[in-house]
Write a protein that holds these residues in place. Sequence first.
Motif, mmCIF file in Angstrom:
data_model
loop_
_atom_site.group_PDB
_atom_site.id
_atom_site.type_symbol
_atom_site.label_atom_id
_atom_site.label_comp_id
_atom_site.label_asym_id
_atom_site.label_seq_id
_atom_site.Cartn_x
_atom_site.Cartn_y
_atom_site.Cartn_z
ATOM 1 N N ARG A 38 0.825 -1.205 0.000
ATOM 2 C CA ARG A 38 0.000 0.000 0.000
ATOM 3 C C ARG A 38 0.867 1.266 0.000
ATOM 4 N NH1 ARG A 38 -4.914 1.417 2.348
ATOM 5 N NH2 ARG A 38 -5.646 -0.478 1.300
ATOM 6 N N VAL A 39 1.891 1.295 0.847
ATOM 7 C CA VAL A 39 2.769 2.462 0.930
ATOM 8 C C VAL A 39 3.476 2.677 -0.404
ATOM 9 C CG1 VAL A 39 4.840 3.415 2.022
ATOM 10 C CG2 VAL A 39 3.082 2.302 3.423
ATOM 11 N N PHE A 40 3.989 1.603 -1.009
ATOM 12 C CA PHE A 40 4.664 1.711 -2.306
ATOM 13 C C PHE A 40 3.720 2.265 -3.368
ATOM 14 C CE2 PHE A 40 5.085 -0.366 -6.456
ATOM 15 C CZ PHE A 40 6.311 0.143 -6.873
ATOM 16 N N LEU A 41 2.509 1.722 -3.418
ATOM 17 C CA LEU A 41 1.555 2.158 -4.431
ATOM 18 C C LEU A 41 1.163 3.618 -4.237
ATOM 19 C CD1 LEU A 41 -0.701 -1.030 -4.601
ATOM 20 C CD2 LEU A 41 0.951 -0.274 -6.324
ATOM 21 N N ASP A 42 0.928 4.018 -2.997
ATOM 22 C CA ASP A 42 0.510 5.391 -2.729
ATOM 23 C C ASP A 42 1.632 6.396 -2.978
ATOM 24 O OD1 ASP A 42 -2.043 4.629 -2.101
ATOM 25 O OD2 ASP A 42 -1.784 4.747 0.069
ATOM 26 N N GLU A 43 2.852 6.039 -2.573
ATOM 27 C CA GLU A 43 3.935 7.020 -2.630
ATOM 28 C C GLU A 43 4.691 7.014 -3.955
ATOM 29 O OE1 GLU A 43 6.491 6.561 0.720
ATOM 30 O OE2 GLU A 43 5.011 7.333 2.127
ATOM 31 N N GLN A 44 4.897 5.835 -4.541
ATOM 32 C CA GLN A 44 5.716 5.763 -5.747
ATOM 33 C C GLN A 44 4.903 5.574 -7.024
ATOM 34 O OE1 GLN A 44 9.437 3.482 -5.506
ATOM 35 N NE2 GLN A 44 9.047 3.161 -3.329
ATOM 36 N N ALA A 45 3.852 4.780 -6.966
ATOM 37 C CA ALA A 45 3.110 4.467 -8.190
ATOM 38 C C ALA A 45 2.036 5.498 -8.512
ATOM 39 C CB ALA A 45 2.478 3.072 -8.071
ATOM 40 N N ARG A 46 1.195 5.823 -7.557
ATOM 41 C CA ARG A 46 0.028 6.669 -7.827
ATOM 42 C C ARG A 46 0.378 8.003 -8.493
ATOM 43 N NH1 ARG A 46 -4.962 5.697 -6.044
ATOM 44 N NH2 ARG A 46 -4.215 4.308 -4.386
ATOM 45 N N PRO A 47 1.454 8.683 -8.080
ATOM 46 C CA PRO A 47 1.764 9.964 -8.725
ATOM 47 C C PRO A 47 2.096 9.855 -10.213
ATOM 48 C CG PRO A 47 2.887 9.779 -6.605
ATOM 49 C CD PRO A 47 2.334 8.421 -6.919
ATOM 50 N N LEU A 48 2.427 8.649 -10.692
ATOM 51 C CA LEU A 48 2.834 8.475 -12.082
ATOM 52 C C LEU A 48 1.710 8.002 -13.003
ATOM 53 C CD1 LEU A 48 6.200 6.553 -11.496
ATOM 54 C CD2 LEU A 48 5.900 9.013 -11.819
ATOM 55 N N TYR A 92 -4.335 -14.446 0.919
ATOM 56 C CA TYR A 92 -3.323 -13.385 0.826
ATOM 57 C C TYR A 92 -3.061 -13.029 -0.638
ATOM 58 C CZ TYR A 92 1.311 -11.618 -0.086
ATOM 59 O OH TYR A 92 2.365 -10.910 -0.630
ATOM 60 N N GLN A 93 -2.911 -14.058 -1.472
ATOM 61 C CA GLN A 93 -2.637 -13.800 -2.884
ATOM 62 C C GLN A 93 -3.794 -13.029 -3.537
ATOM 63 O OE1 GLN A 93 -1.104 -17.309 -5.024
ATOM 64 N NE2 GLN A 93 -0.647 -18.215 -3.038
ATOM 65 N N GLY A 94 -5.014 -13.356 -3.148
ATOM 66 C CA GLY A 94 -6.164 -12.641 -3.682
ATOM 67 C C GLY A 94 -6.150 -11.172 -3.283
ATOM 68 N N PHE A 95 -5.900 -10.894 -2.004
ATOM 69 C CA PHE A 95 -5.865 -9.501 -1.550
ATOM 70 C C PHE A 95 -4.668 -8.751 -2.136
ATOM 71 C CE2 PHE A 95 -9.128 -10.384 1.663
ATOM 72 C CZ PHE A 95 -9.841 -9.183 1.598
ATOM 73 N N ARG A 96 -3.594 -9.462 -2.450
ATOM 74 C CA ARG A 96 -2.464 -8.811 -3.140
ATOM 75 C C ARG A 96 -2.901 -8.295 -4.509
ATOM 76 N NH1 ARG A 96 1.612 -13.129 -4.395
ATOM 77 N NH2 ARG A 96 0.176 -13.494 -6.117
ATOM 78 N N ILE A 97 -3.658 -9.112 -5.231
ATOM 79 C CA ILE A 97 -4.197 -8.688 -6.524
ATOM 80 C C ILE A 97 -5.180 -7.535 -6.336
ATOM 81 C CG2 ILE A 97 -5.581 -9.412 -8.514
ATOM 82 C CD1 ILE A 97 -4.514 -12.276 -7.992
ATOM 83 N N PHE A 98 -6.042 -7.665 -5.340
ATOM 84 C CA PHE A 98 -7.037 -6.630 -5.035
ATOM 85 C C PHE A 98 -6.358 -5.296 -4.759
ATOM 86 C CE2 PHE A 98 -9.715 -4.473 -1.804
ATOM 87 C CZ PHE A 98 -10.927 -4.398 -2.491
ATOM 88 N N GLU A 99 -5.295 -5.302 -3.955
ATOM 89 C CA GLU A 99 -4.582 -4.070 -3.616
ATOM 90 C C GLU A 99 -3.985 -3.423 -4.864
ATOM 91 O OE1 GLU A 99 -3.571 -1.014 -1.739
ATOM 92 O OE2 GLU A 99 -4.156 -2.615 -0.363
ATOM 93 N N LEU A 100 -3.394 -4.222 -5.726
ATOM 94 C CA LEU A 100 -2.825 -3.690 -6.965
ATOM 95 C C LEU A 100 -3.918 -3.112 -7.860
ATOM 96 C CD1 LEU A 100 -0.308 -6.569 -7.627
ATOM 97 C CD2 LEU A 100 0.362 -4.170 -7.431
ATOM 98 N N ALA A 101 -5.014 -3.864 -8.025
ATOM 99 C CA ALA A 101 -6.064 -3.453 -8.961
ATOM 100 C C ALA A 101 -6.843 -2.244 -8.471
ATOM 101 C CB ALA A 101 -7.015 -4.621 -9.227
ATOM 102 N N ARG A 102 -7.022 -2.079 -7.171
ATOM 103 C CA ARG A 102 -7.745 -0.910 -6.673
ATOM 104 C C ARG A 102 -6.907 0.357 -6.844
ATOM 105 N NH1 ARG A 102 -5.892 0.732 -1.776
ATOM 106 N NH2 ARG A 102 -7.694 2.071 -1.366
ATOM 107 N N THR A 103 -5.618 0.172 -7.166
ATOM 108 C CA THR A 103 -4.749 1.299 -7.515
ATOM 109 C C THR A 103 -4.696 1.477 -9.026
ATOM 110 O OG1 THR A 103 -3.389 0.919 -5.552
ATOM 111 C CG2 THR A 103 -2.427 2.249 -7.314
ATOM 112 N N ASP A 104 -4.453 0.385 -9.759
ATOM 113 C CA ASP A 104 -4.400 0.480 -11.222
ATOM 114 C C ASP A 104 -4.468 -0.904 -11.843
ATOM 115 O OD1 ASP A 104 -3.735 2.291 -13.668
ATOM 116 O OD2 ASP A 104 -2.397 0.569 -13.846
#
Length: 410
Positions: A38-48, A92-104
């Motif tokens: 979540r931290v990686f996606l919010d701080e590094q990915a989302r701005p791009l 866990y693997q499902g929520f990992r996909i969910f976390e990625l997809a709810r970002t992009d």
Amino acid sequence: MSLETAVAAQERLYGVCDYYDAESLLTAGERRVLGRLRVFLDEQARPLLAEYWERGDFPDQLAQPLIDLDLMEPVELTGAPGAEQTPARGIYQGFRIFELARTDASLATFYTAQAGLFRTAIRVGASAEQQAEWMPKVIDFSLKGVFSLTEPESGSDIAGGLSTSARREKDGEGDTWILDGAKRWIGGAASADVLAVFARDEADGQVKAFLVEREAAGVALEKIHGKTALRMMQNADITLTGVRVPESMRLHNVNSFRDVAAMLRAMRSDVAWIATGIAAGAFEAALRYVKERQQFGRPLGSFQLVQEKLARMLGNVTSALSLVVRLTEQQAKGIYRDQDSALAKMQTSLLMRETVALAREVVGGNGITLETDVARFHADAEAVYSYEGTHEINALIIGRALTGESAFTR
């Protein structure tokens, strides 16, 4: 933002979009790993995301940091590699996909191309000896691969329409296969080390699978341009002309399309999680907007019609999340049925499609700009709606299970 700050800022990782608290099925360790993501996606990915989506390019600078997060089989969840290692749980693997997809959606597709599609090809299709050699490299991304099944003239009818050919011949180096044909819509092919190519054996007419080096003689890749969905994900047309592959690089447990179907049965649950994540991301983006936007001197979220649409979106996300969680629990027990994964892919895609449309409605004209995130989810949902089995194909799989009659054309 540190992981501790991120977790402290909210009681749960998923808050309102996980209304019935499916997250409670995760262990504390699993939540910590997902919190780092979540931290990686919010701080590094989302701005791009908006910039690269509009450009139609993948932000390659995110690939290695994402790999370095050690998400596929995290050591803190599974233990160090060895006899005592326990695989990461399906939930866990499902929520990992969910976390990625709810970002992009493209980020989720990029990661699952390796962690889902290619890994499944090796897990289901490779012999025990091949798995022992390749699987550790798949998990740490030192062997990057893609799943190359779809062809220019065959998508839904790939079982009977697959035309890429494989011819076996003896030469000075032993058994060699000669591959000729074409593949289409292969995501991530340009950055892969190998392509898992499915081809029809000229000798027996059965489908076989091969790991083909991306830079092998006779392999040509061309980026697909002009897409209006998954614009960041780099999809390719692949042409195979007299490509020579040693027998050692054939997946020895793939000897018919029945074996390919076993892979698809396992992988459709991943796409259902992606569809659920996209719906959640669109809902969250719309909710943020209506809380901030003022119209007629009042917050947009204070209007009855807006609240009704928000309630429908939340209902869709909650229904989809409940569906994929239950499917994942069944698969954890070893229950894999075509109709189960088909139902999850079909229904979550329908719910996703309605949710992104409702999100676009409540955001109004700003919903067609990338600034609010809604437009990106709205467009990307169309690709997910079709890939890994269209609505109609999945409906016929379910119908066949219900009636005992196949309605597929012959």
